[in-house]
Enzyme design. Sequence first.
Site, PDB file in Angstrom:
ATOM      1  N   TYR A 152     -42.408  10.664  17.593  1.00  0.00           N
ATOM      2  CA  TYR A 152     -40.960  10.864  17.410  1.00  0.00           C
ATOM      3  C   TYR A 152     -40.225   9.547  17.686  1.00  0.00           C
ATOM      4  O   TYR A 152     -39.360   9.127  16.904  1.00  0.00           O
ATOM      5  CB  TYR A 152     -40.423  11.984  18.319  1.00  0.00           C
ATOM      6  CG  TYR A 152     -38.916  12.122  18.182  1.00  0.00           C
ATOM      7  CD1 TYR A 152     -38.363  12.731  17.051  1.00  0.00           C
ATOM      8  CD2 TYR A 152     -38.054  11.582  19.133  1.00  0.00           C
ATOM      9  CE1 TYR A 152     -36.980  12.808  16.882  1.00  0.00           C
ATOM     10  CE2 TYR A 152     -36.674  11.658  18.975  1.00  0.00           C
ATOM     11  CZ  TYR A 152     -36.144  12.265  17.849  1.00  0.00           C
ATOM     12  OH  TYR A 152     -34.788  12.322  17.677  1.00  0.00           O
ATOM     13  N   ARG A 199     -32.638   9.475  30.051  1.00  0.00           N
ATOM     14  CA  ARG A 199     -31.261   9.582  30.515  1.00  0.00           C
ATOM     15  C   ARG A 199     -30.547  10.810  29.968  1.00  0.00           C
ATOM     16  O   ARG A 199     -29.763  11.454  30.667  1.00  0.00           O
ATOM     17  CB  ARG A 199     -30.474   8.323  30.119  1.00  0.00           C
ATOM     18  CG  ARG A 199     -29.089   8.276  30.742  1.00  0.00           C
ATOM     19  CD  ARG A 199     -28.152   7.353  30.012  1.00  0.00           C
ATOM     20  NE  ARG A 199     -28.009   7.743  28.599  1.00  0.00           N
ATOM     21  CZ  ARG A 199     -27.344   7.049  27.700  1.00  0.00           C
ATOM     22  NH1 ARG A 199     -26.790   5.891  28.045  1.00  0.00           N
ATOM     23  NH2 ARG A 199     -27.252   7.466  26.453  1.00  0.00           N
ATOM     24  N   ARG A 209     -32.284  21.071  22.902  1.00  0.00           N
ATOM     25  CA  ARG A 209     -33.286  20.163  22.355  1.00  0.00           C
ATOM     26  C   ARG A 209     -34.126  19.648  23.512  1.00  0.00           C
ATOM     27  O   ARG A 209     -33.624  19.416  24.600  1.00  0.00           O
ATOM     28  CB  ARG A 209     -32.629  18.957  21.676  1.00  0.00           C
ATOM     29  CG  ARG A 209     -31.580  19.332  20.682  1.00  0.00           C
ATOM     30  CD  ARG A 209     -30.842  18.100  20.210  1.00  0.00           C
ATOM     31  NE  ARG A 209     -31.513  17.471  19.081  1.00  0.00           N
ATOM     32  CZ  ARG A 209     -31.158  16.289  18.602  1.00  0.00           C
ATOM     33  NH1 ARG A 209     -30.202  15.595  19.152  1.00  0.00           N
ATOM     34  NH2 ARG A 209     -31.792  15.791  17.560  1.00  0.00           N
ATOM     35  N   PHE A 269     -28.759 -10.332  20.299  1.00  0.00           N
ATOM     36  CA  PHE A 269     -28.771  -9.004  19.688  1.00  0.00           C
ATOM     37  C   PHE A 269     -29.963  -8.162  20.161  1.00  0.00           C
ATOM     38  O   PHE A 269     -29.818  -6.970  20.414  1.00  0.00           O
ATOM     39  CB  PHE A 269     -28.803  -9.170  18.158  1.00  0.00           C
ATOM     40  CG  PHE A 269     -29.019  -7.917  17.386  1.00  0.00           C
ATOM     41  CD1 PHE A 269     -28.015  -6.973  17.271  1.00  0.00           C
ATOM     42  CD2 PHE A 269     -30.227  -7.677  16.761  1.00  0.00           C
ATOM     43  CE1 PHE A 269     -28.220  -5.807  16.547  1.00  0.00           C
ATOM     44  CE2 PHE A 269     -30.448  -6.517  16.039  1.00  0.00           C
ATOM     45  CZ  PHE A 269     -29.435  -5.574  15.943  1.00  0.00           C
TER      46      PHE A 269
HETATM   47  C1  PS7 Z   1     -29.918  -1.032  12.957  1.00  0.00           C
HETATM   48  C2  PS7 Z   1     -29.010  -2.226  15.006  1.00  0.00           C
HETATM   49  C3  PS7 Z   1     -34.805  -5.255  18.060  1.00  0.00           C
HETATM   50  C4  PS7 Z   1     -37.247  -5.121  17.317  1.00  0.00           C
HETATM   51  C5  PS7 Z   1     -28.306   4.585  14.899  1.00  0.00           C
HETATM   52  C6  PS7 Z   1     -32.228  -1.104  18.106  1.00  0.00           C
HETATM   53  C7  PS7 Z   1     -31.068   7.741  17.324  1.00  0.00           C
HETATM   54  C8  PS7 Z   1     -32.089   4.152  21.061  1.00  0.00           C
HETATM   55  O1  PS7 Z   1     -31.628   9.707  20.544  1.00  0.00           O
HETATM   56  O2  PS7 Z   1     -27.524   8.226  19.199  1.00  0.00           O
HETATM   57  O3  PS7 Z   1     -29.657  10.380  19.201  1.00  0.00           O
HETATM   58  O4  PS7 Z   1     -29.480  10.232  21.670  1.00  0.00           O
HETATM   59  O5  PS7 Z   1     -27.746   7.115  21.482  1.00  0.00           O
HETATM   60  C9  PS7 Z   1     -29.524   0.144  15.160  1.00  0.00           C
HETATM   61  C10 PS7 Z   1     -36.120  -3.117  18.161  1.00  0.00           C
HETATM   62  C11 PS7 Z   1     -30.764   4.446  14.906  1.00  0.00           C
HETATM   63  C12 PS7 Z   1     -33.595   0.947  18.349  1.00  0.00           C
HETATM   64  C13 PS7 Z   1     -32.146   5.536  17.574  1.00  0.00           C
HETATM   65  C14 PS7 Z   1     -29.812   1.462  14.626  1.00  0.00           C
HETATM   66  C15 PS7 Z   1     -35.007  -2.305  18.640  1.00  0.00           C
HETATM   67  C16 PS7 Z   1     -30.879   5.838  14.487  1.00  0.00           C
HETATM   68  C17 PS7 Z   1     -32.437   1.787  18.709  1.00  0.00           C
HETATM   69  C18 PS7 Z   1     -29.555   2.461  15.684  1.00  0.00           C
HETATM   70  C19 PS7 Z   1     -34.786  -1.098  17.737  1.00  0.00           C
HETATM   71  C20 PS7 Z   1     -31.995   6.509  15.250  1.00  0.00           C
HETATM   72  C21 PS7 Z   1     -29.506   4.973  20.051  1.00  0.00           C
HETATM   73  C22 PS7 Z   1     -32.901   3.214  18.922  1.00  0.00           C
HETATM   74  O6  PS7 Z   1     -28.810   6.062  19.410  1.00  0.00           O
HETATM   75  O7  PS7 Z   1     -29.754   8.161  20.386  1.00  0.00           O
HETATM   76  C23 PS7 Z   1     -29.499  -0.976  14.396  1.00  0.00           C
HETATM   77  C24 PS7 Z   1     -36.042  -4.432  17.863  1.00  0.00           C
HETATM   78  C25 PS7 Z   1     -29.580   3.868  15.141  1.00  0.00           C
HETATM   79  C26 PS7 Z   1     -33.529  -0.364  18.086  1.00  0.00           C
HETATM   80  C27 PS7 Z   1     -31.744   6.555  16.754  1.00  0.00           C
HETATM   81  C28 PS7 Z   1     -31.608   5.307  18.891  1.00  0.00           C
HETATM   82  C29 PS7 Z   1     -30.580   4.448  19.158  1.00  0.00           C
HETATM   83  C30 PS7 Z   1     -31.885   4.141  19.582  1.00  0.00           C
HETATM   84  P1  PS7 Z   1     -30.122   9.705  20.437  1.00  0.00           P
HETATM   85  P2  PS7 Z   1     -28.369   7.437  20.150  1.00  0.00           P
HETATM   86 MN    MN Z   2     -30.796  11.759  17.282  1.00  0.00          MN
HETATM   87 MN    MN Z   3     -26.140  10.123  24.716  1.00  0.00          MN
END
Ligand code: PS7
Ligand code: MN
Ligand code: MN
Length: 359
Positions: A152, A199, A209, A269
């Site tokens: 997941y 968290r 969930r 970043f």
């Molecule tokens: C494209 C910058 C840098 C190699 C929206 C950044 C949910 C933790 O689980 O809603 O729904 O509670 O708080 C970001 C790796 C992804 C992972 C991911 C896209 C780092 C949609 C971030 C962010 C890779 C799927 C938080 C993963 O969201 O979570 C860009 C390198 C999005 C990164 C989701 C989660 C982000 C997350 P939830 P949140």
């Molecule tokens: Mn989600």
């Molecule tokens: Mn949250």
Amino acid sequence: VHKRDPSKETATEKSCFHFLELTSRSFSAVIQELNPELLMPICLFYLVLRGLDTIEDDMTLDIAEKEPLLRQFAEKMEIDGWTFDKNGPNEKDRELLVHFDDIIVELKNTKKEYYDIIRDITVKMGNGMADYALNAEMNANGVNTIEEYELYCHYVAGLVGEGLTRLFVESNLANPQLLVRMDLTESMGQFLQKTNIIRDVHEDYLDKRRFWPKQIWSQYVDKWDDMFLPENREKALNCSSHMVLNALKHADDCIFYMAGIRDQSVFNFVAIPQSMAIATLELCFRNPAIFDSHIKITKGDACHLMSQSTQNLRVVCQVFRRYVRKIAKKNDPRDPNFLAISAQCGKIEQFIETIFPTQ
Ligand code: PS7
Ligand code: MN
Ligand code: MN
Ligand code: MN
Ligand code: MN
Ligand code: MN
């Protein structure tokens, strides 16, 4: 330092930045300071995945509608004028999907090399999210094994890392060797997502969930609901330590990955979210508040972490070491995970010591 130039932006570009600011807690600022070559592609990548996640997170959306929408999202994002405004979603970020036509306009202006990466990841993530949404619906019990848990996290975060690394290398801002070490990229995503899942345990519980794998929690309680009963706090805390230990195994890889970044704006970043994650993990560690509220690091800590994560790898390693030591200090000898946590903290400290010896 790079700055956006709003006087040169089109209306739809402005709209994209508006939704970026509206939907992201920590990513908005760092994305806006990215190297101009990747600024717009990564902003769009973020908005597309945020759209997908808004659909995934909408627990009022019927699975019969949610599943195909997740699977077909990459096709929707190619249809001029497409928006999702019929009767949902009910999530806080619904505005983004209501005005998705603006994001589609800008996606069409994106270099093909970058667009193909964004699309490829969107297809894979959408299908992965759909599989898990369907499974949760059918079994009404969420994730079972650690393997399922990590798959997941791969779909929702490992894949984000894959897309980002491909964008960094394509634009010459990262060492191409990172492409042959996709395990490091995977760890970057796993570390962020696992911290988020630890968290958010209470928030996710209220949404019915569950992402904590049964393979872990069944060692502490008989039923998932029991985790939230005040009389089970000690068991729940030990279980959360197990989850933190599982997340900490990615820390070395994250440090190693960051060593492969060549551009300062890309370094900032990638490093800021990682520093925030290790600080959040420390805040969650043996903290009973995760079982009845939404906890966050303080604004002051976040500020301090931002300024430290925008310098260099040495400073980011100091941040990691500081929080790893705090975790080791809080570690409780009565916790069944005590020895393993102690060993893992030692391992991370040693790893940092080999990269930056203290004298
Ligand atoms: C494209 C910058 C840098 C190699 C929206 C950044 C949910 C933790 O689980 O809603 O729904 O509670 O708080 C970001 C790796 C992804 C992972 C991911 C896209 C780092 C949609 C971030 C962010 C890779 C799927 C938080 C993963 O969201 O979570 C860009 C390198 C999005 C990164 C989701 C989660 C982000 C997350 P939830 P949140
Ligand atoms: Mn989600
Ligand atoms: Mn949250
Ligand atoms: Mn979410
Ligand atoms: Mn619009
Ligand atoms: Mn979450």
